[in-house]
Design a protein around this motif. Structure first.
Motif, short mmCIF file in Angstrom:
data_model
loop_
_atom_site.label_atom_id
_atom_site.label_comp_id
_atom_site.label_asym_id
_atom_site.label_seq_id
_atom_site.Cartn_x
_atom_site.Cartn_y
_atom_site.Cartn_z
N TYR A 147 0.23 -1.51 -9.73
CA TYR A 147 1.39 -2.40 -9.69
C TYR A 147 0.92 -3.74 -9.14
N LYS A 148 1.27 -4.78 -9.86
CA LYS A 148 0.96 -6.14 -9.42
C LYS A 148 2.24 -6.76 -8.90
N ARG A 149 2.20 -7.24 -7.68
CA ARG A 149 3.40 -7.73 -7.03
C ARG A 149 3.91 -9.03 -7.65
N SER A 150 5.17 -9.30 -7.39
CA SER A 150 5.80 -10.53 -7.86
C SER A 150 5.23 -11.73 -7.12
N ARG A 151 5.57 -12.91 -7.61
CA ARG A 151 5.08 -14.16 -7.00
C ARG A 151 5.40 -14.22 -5.50
N GLY B 9 -1.36 5.51 -6.93
CA GLY B 9 -1.76 4.31 -7.65
C GLY B 9 -2.09 3.22 -6.67
N GLN B 10 -2.42 2.07 -7.19
CA GLN B 10 -2.81 0.96 -6.31
C GLN B 10 -1.86 -0.22 -6.49
N LEU C 61 3.46 -3.42 -14.29
CA LEU C 61 2.86 -2.09 -14.21
C LEU C 61 1.85 -1.91 -15.34
N THR C 62 0.61 -1.63 -14.96
CA THR C 62 -0.42 -1.26 -15.92
C THR C 62 -1.15 -0.05 -15.35
N ARG C 63 -2.11 0.45 -16.09
CA ARG C 63 -3.09 1.33 -15.46
C ARG C 63 -4.24 0.41 -15.04
N SER C 64 -5.39 0.45 -15.73
CA SER C 64 -6.42 -0.53 -15.37
C SER C 64 -5.87 -1.93 -15.65
N SER D 124 2.48 7.39 -17.17
CA SER D 124 3.00 6.03 -17.08
C SER D 124 4.51 6.02 -17.31
N LEU D 125 4.94 6.78 -18.32
CA LEU D 125 6.38 6.86 -18.59
C LEU D 125 7.12 7.44 -17.38
N ALA D 126 6.54 8.48 -16.80
CA ALA D 126 7.18 9.11 -15.63
C ALA D 126 7.29 8.11 -14.48
N ALA D 127 6.25 7.30 -14.30
CA ALA D 127 6.30 6.31 -13.21
C ALA D 127 7.40 5.29 -13.47
#
Lengths: 463, 463, 463
Positions: free
Chosen positions: A261-265, A283-284, A310-313, A339-342
């Protein structure tokens, strides 16, 4: 789950179903405009009632302009013997996307500057584009590049660059309120499995699942080309952005890497806390940066939406990225299903992470007489009683249930259940819950509500 | 660098030049008033066009009053044989500063209370003062103190305490704006090399360097006696303090210790972040405390200026502090040169650490068509492209380039360069840049601008 | 200390005196209403001029209602031979508190559900209550429970549940201002020594000590039953809560565990910083939670008072908790005395932790001429001089002396002394000190002040 929702399936797709759908999308040669996008959206629309928008070439979109529409019939480099030594028919990554039409013969040393390869991965074809500068070129395996003999080569690019449109798809799943959750996935890449048939497959299954139950939030899913597509959507929906409470960019969801997960601005939006909670131990979390997918646009300073990704790599974080090695063997049913479950779990937390007002805030209300608390005193309370005390104590309208989970150390679901019981006992009222869409009213009223929701209300038949 | 600036030298002084200038200042017997200060300022004025102010004794300065002016002709303690056993001519530290005139003979046991020595450093003369209580005394080596035989001694202090003035020097280097950077150094100590001929030498060279180029900020350098001198300056400049954006107290810059930045009272001013950035890996940061040099006054609660302090070793932090061992051998050319370079680097960051507004804030602007971004897509951006994306994303008027450097992990100079290119492309505008001083206009207009800058505008000839 | 205060004793009770008083309270069968509470308050009133309040059964108290008053004459379970196999006369914990009257004979298997025991501690009688659901039951040692033979048993509970009152005691020790410190202790438990004869004994001694000197704050001590008692007090004093600057719940203060301070709901109130400071190195700090003693009510979101709690071991945190093993041997004179000392120290810091305004805030005031600073300059200041510089620098009305202690690293008492000297020199003025109660004025004026203080002003005779 209301009666109507009960009529439709709410079962999530299995990993195999996700992979099969990705496989159907994989061969199509997509770009930021053209038939490849239309054919992909048609496959998705066969499953969910996507509204497809066409925006003409030349339309101004903030600092940008929608380019000419690009379509491709065939492309090849032929040697002196007429053999197709680089062949678009064999793999659509062979052609630089948006290559202009060419019919030319030229010597290898002149052609060389137009040939892109990856010396460090001699068997992989790279992916290259030239959307905004008229150009042409070919991508090929380094091994085959080295095998080219000096001599003259015939280049044939049967493409068209002509006034047309940019195409994107949109689906609104109306909730009980007009507050929106925005889900974005990009549809502009050709035969790259992870990037992004995985995202399209997961988002489509997620839309089916969302339509299975009327929720608190209205969900808006956008399937659009990257950058120019999201900019176009933003331009056409600028006045509705104030309703966006959470946004999530989805993509690269099929590779075997851990969820990221990449956070918002701002890094402190509720969606950041929610995704962090859901991915804990599984996850990270990575900080915001202004490079990536459509979060670049959603999080530009003029919009500054509460948008995570949300991505994997992560993009650029695996060697197969933007090469032919990102094929259907690179994505797995298990990864897609996870991924769908997440995504589903994030949405469940979005739905249940309310803020409340304690309606009996002066002192504790008497839980025992309401059957919410053990009658015999002297021994300590059970965990679910602790959960009720925490929810009552913290519910001054400023703390969400996730905030309370973090402070108390109690499991989030236990607090959701405690809040449900307390709300049932009229000891708790949701805070700042936006005006509800009139529901149950047939005809005009409901249509008005649909219009207000800014999109089509969806009722799915079981697929 | 404009045309005028190009005509003057911007080369910094070398370590040797700094040490030579410190050596010229070293023998002078300075105090908080008197000829010693005037002679020191005259040496400085020979290099930079200092304006020298004289403020009469008796002037009220907040809670204080400017004392009588003190001057010293000679002082000694003579033994029965008429030998000068303590001799001001040998070292000006021998006399307690501000000693009143004395002509007296008295026995050793009575004299003893007037003799100050350092038993732990028997060969060093301590430095002592008595500015605000009429008194007299001598400082001497403990070894020589022990050698004094019982008997009667003649004390002669040929000093004067009379109405006069407190003297300080000031130099304003006008910038493009009236916003000021205040640089303070103390000039009240007698023959102590590090404390503070080092600070005077570095500040003088810094003034020469500043005058070599017209900068964004106006720089105001004050060479004043400690405490009463800075209070006097504050009293006379109280209405201009609102223009002070950054302040730095300079002193103790020649010893071999590492550079030390002491944070401002609030500890979170921009100057604190800038100095921390510049000293990273090359110096230490210490917290604010209300003891030290003129930051005590600048950071008093009624002013609360954004004032930090740059020294090498801190006051009281080395054994030679306030003794005759703080001599010219204690300060080194290399240390002085490094201190000057640190000051210059801090000023460069002050100058370039702007905040901007992205002028195309909705989505990313199209960098490629402006030649700012590689045209061929598919592979990741270069570091300078990342820098542009970061600057554009964060430039909402609240984040400085240093903030962006800290968040992105990118080098500050790369971000400065990215901002420059984006400003050139009209994608960025500086935020809240104060009204510029009219420039290029001859005569009346420029004179007015100089008056508004609150001091004399300086143009240096190459020295 | 004014003249009046000097007339009364300010000596704290010794550990032995505290234990003796706890021993007198211990045998009484208290509950949330009834004669047990009245007899306990009478013992306390013999030492301090407690005002005893009676609030009728049936009175609405927020979400609650004061229950019928419960009194107990006798209770037992008798076997077929008429032997009292469970006997309230032997230990008042044997009866479930608030058991309704019963006269019944029933077989053991039917009786069993009414018998509470602790298998893991076979020799201890548990403590159980049933205040709000009409019920009855007995508590007994597990060892004796196992010895009961099948057969019929006679149950006799000679209790009464009848309209009466809830009883609590209150004492106001008027200070120089009407700002209040609220001290709460619970008086509802039967023969449990730590929980809470320890709290009653410490609070009583604390009241005696408080009355020995007129302080800055007005102190209000409340001796009330837990939950319904504190709710009743809150209901009747709701309009005065705005005067509460600090609150502390006292209880469980005699066991051998270390002192424990539980933070207020916000965790950042001044009382939290003060208690943390006082307990540093001598106790532990635990976070807020909405379970415990009367801080549950004081810290409910509708009141959100700055209320912490001081105990030794926490409720539920030791095996003897709520069992007959919490007897007079479990509490020690040393622990009680240490608890009282901690309360006194907290109050001393509450009293002295003022915020000030520097009355000479521009630059440093001249301390030397006021005799506050060494006259001979050159060597560094002493620690008490540093303390004055810190107090002057930070006293802009926002920092308390405790804040300054934390920032400077200097001892709190040194800063209190520095502030005292600076206030004496008129360099410092207290900030936001509330309007003082007219003092020294006889008759009407003083009576009015007492009324404004919201309670009775107390003057104690030496006990």
């Amino acid at each position: 789950m209301d009666v109507k929702a009960a009529r439709v399936s709410s079962a999530a797709a299995t990993g195999d179903q996700l992979h099969q759908f990705a496989s159907r999308l994989y061969p199509i040669c997509r770009s930021i405009t053209g038939e490849g996008v239309r054919r992909s959206l048609a496959l998705i629309r066969a499953r969910i009632p996507l509204v497809v928008h066409e925006v003409p070439s030349g339309t101004r979109v903030f600092d940008w302009q929608i380019p000419l529409e690009w379509n491709i019939e065939d492309a090849a480099v032929l040697d002196g013997d007429g053999r197709r030594v680089v062949d678009f028919q064999a793999h659509n990554l062979h052609l630089v996307s948006y290559s202009e039409p060419v019919q030319r013969t030229l010597p290898l040393d002149e052609l060389s500057a137009r040939l892109h390869a990856l010396p460090e991965h001699p068997d992989w074809i790279p992916y290259r584009t030239s959307y905004y500068r008229r150009d042409w070129g070919f991508c090929m395996r380094a091994r085959e590049r080295l095998a080219l003999r000096p001599g003259r080569y015939r280049v044939e690019v049967k493409s068209s660059l002509a006034p047309g449109a940019l195409t994107y798809g949109e689906l609104v799943v109306a909730g009980r309120t007009r507050e929106e959750v925005l889900l974005f996935t990009h549809v502009c890449h050709p035969s790259l499995a992870n990037d992004n048939t995985s995202g399209m497959a997961v988002a489509t299954a997620l839309a089916e699942w969302l339509a299975g139950e009327r929720r608190r939030f209205t969900y808006r899913l956008v399937f659009a080309p990257g950058t120019i597509g999201s900019l176009t959507w933003l331009k056409r929906n600028e006045h509705g952005l104030k309703r966006v409470r959470h946004a999530l960019v989805l993509g690269l969801l099929g590779d075997p890497g851990a969820l990221t997960y990449k956070r918002s601005r701002r890094e402190t939006h509720e969606i950041d806390a929610i995704a962090t909670h859901v991915l804990a131990g599984a996850g990270q979390i990575v900080p915001f940066s202004p490079y990536g997918y459509d979060e670049r646009q959603l999080c530009s300073p003029g919009f500054d939406l509460p948008a995570g990704r949300l991505t994997r790599s992560v993009n650029g974080g695996y060697p197969q990225y933007h090469t032919s090695a990102d094929d259907l063997s690179f994505i797995t049913p298990a990864a897609l299903e996870g991924s769908l479950a997440a995504c589903q779990r994030i949405i469940e937390v979005i739905e249940s992470n309310q803020r409340f007002h304690n309606r009996s805030p002066r002192g504790e209300p008497q839980l025992g007489t309401r059957g919410l608390y053990g009658a015999l005193g002297g021994s300590g309370p059970a965990e679910h009683e602790h959960a009720m005390l925490w929810v009552l104590n913290q519910s001054d309208g400023t703390h969400s249930l996730l905030d309370i989970a973090q402070r108390s150390g109690l499991p989030f679901p236990l607090l959701v259940e405690a809040a449900r019981r307390l709300e049932e006992a009229q000891l708790l009222a949701p805070t700042g819950e936006p005006a509800r869409i009139a529901s149950g009213a047939p005809g005009a009223k409901r249509a008005a509500a649909r219009r207000r929701a800014g999109g089509r209300t969806v009722r799915l038949n079981k697929s």
